[in-house]
Design an enzyme around this catalytic site. Sequence first.
Site, mmCIF file in Angstrom:
data_model
loop_
_atom_site.group_PDB
_atom_site.id
_atom_site.type_symbol
_atom_site.label_atom_id
_atom_site.label_comp_id
_atom_site.label_asym_id
_atom_site.label_seq_id
_atom_site.Cartn_x
_atom_site.Cartn_y
_atom_site.Cartn_z
ATOM 1 N N LYS A 133 35.725 51.758 52.279
ATOM 2 C CA LYS A 133 36.869 52.632 52.176
ATOM 3 C C LYS A 133 37.785 52.185 51.050
ATOM 4 C CE LYS A 133 36.717 52.486 57.175
ATOM 5 N NZ LYS A 133 37.366 51.859 58.320
ATOM 6 N N GLY A 134 37.605 50.958 50.593
ATOM 7 C CA GLY A 134 38.554 50.347 49.672
ATOM 8 C C GLY A 134 38.759 51.090 48.371
ATOM 9 N N GLU B 96 34.688 50.648 42.426
ATOM 10 C CA GLU B 96 34.988 49.670 43.478
ATOM 11 C C GLU B 96 36.439 49.214 43.412
ATOM 12 O OE1 GLU B 96 34.673 48.514 46.157
ATOM 13 O OE2 GLU B 96 32.940 47.268 46.531
ATOM 14 N N ASP B 97 36.929 48.771 44.548
ATOM 15 C CA ASP B 97 38.282 48.224 44.611
ATOM 16 C C ASP B 97 38.334 46.830 44.008
ATOM 17 O OD1 ASP B 97 36.694 47.181 46.653
ATOM 18 O OD2 ASP B 97 38.101 47.617 48.265
ATOM 19 N N ASP C 125 34.797 40.229 44.605
ATOM 20 C CA ASP C 125 35.198 38.912 45.093
ATOM 21 C C ASP C 125 34.031 37.960 44.819
ATOM 22 O OD1 ASP C 125 36.523 36.918 46.479
ATOM 23 O OD2 ASP C 125 36.185 37.765 48.451
ATOM 24 N N LYS D 19 38.003 38.815 41.011
ATOM 25 C CA LYS D 19 38.450 37.424 41.197
ATOM 26 C C LYS D 19 37.402 36.516 40.564
ATOM 27 C CE LYS D 19 40.238 38.292 45.862
ATOM 28 N NZ LYS D 19 39.989 37.953 47.280
ATOM 29 N N VAL E 123 44.126 39.657 48.831
ATOM 30 C CA VAL E 123 45.153 40.653 48.500
ATOM 31 C C VAL E 123 44.954 41.927 49.311
ATOM 32 C CG1 VAL E 123 45.615 39.832 46.148
ATOM 33 C CG2 VAL E 123 43.758 41.461 46.522
ATOM 34 N N ARG F 247 46.171 49.480 53.555
ATOM 35 C CA ARG F 247 45.460 50.223 52.506
ATOM 36 C C ARG F 247 46.377 51.200 51.778
ATOM 37 N NH1 ARG F 247 39.855 49.469 53.097
ATOM 38 N NH2 ARG F 247 39.095 49.199 55.210
#
Length: 184
Positions: free
Chosen positions: A47-48, A103-104, A107, A135, A157, A169
């Site tokens: 959902k990001g 994509e959000d 990581d 990141k 975050v 969100r």
Amino acid sequence: MASAAPESDIEHVLLTEQQLDSRLTAIAAQIDADYAGCDLLLVGVLKGAVMVMADLSRRITHPVTMDWMAVSSYGSGTKSSGVVRILKDLDSDLHGRHVLVVEDIIDSGLTLSWLVANLRSRGAASVEIAAMLRKPDAAKVEVDVRYVGFDIPNEFVVGYGLDYDEHYRNLPYVGTLKSSVYSS
Ligand code: IMP
Ligand code: MG
């Protein structure tokens, strides 16, 4: 636990709404130039990526189609498990399509490296990635990302689509959470 006023749970704001906005405008212009004359399919990862997809796609002037996938690599905590499951697959046939995965955040990179390999195996003409955040210090696998919004420190975050236990969100900026949120 998330409090009734999400803003009061934020330790500090890392990226403001204005910073996100102007970076997305620049990325959209680059996408317009790079995919001129191509039939581009934007694939959002639920959902990001909902916020990035909505804001980025509105700034792309080139005609695009959109599809969505849901994968799970996280539980309700803050560490990547490395195990990727498809919860919702695409409706589109990828054969011969130019695909841009939206994509959000990247990581560990485990989710996207798995996803890109999966989409390539479906016969797409190209598969590239646009990620709002990355990141670099958390990378466990190398992922070739064509468009990156911002490189950020290796901190958890929330906001702008990113959640902690499904909360935060809808914050319009990206920030870190107070430690009291994790301990309560
Ligand atoms: P990766 O597989 O470790 O790259 O993690 C990818 C997914 O984990 C992202 O698409 C997010 O859904 C989630 N994630 C990673 N870092 C964060 C964070 O700092 N805040 C919220 N979600 C995150
Ligand atoms: Mg995600």
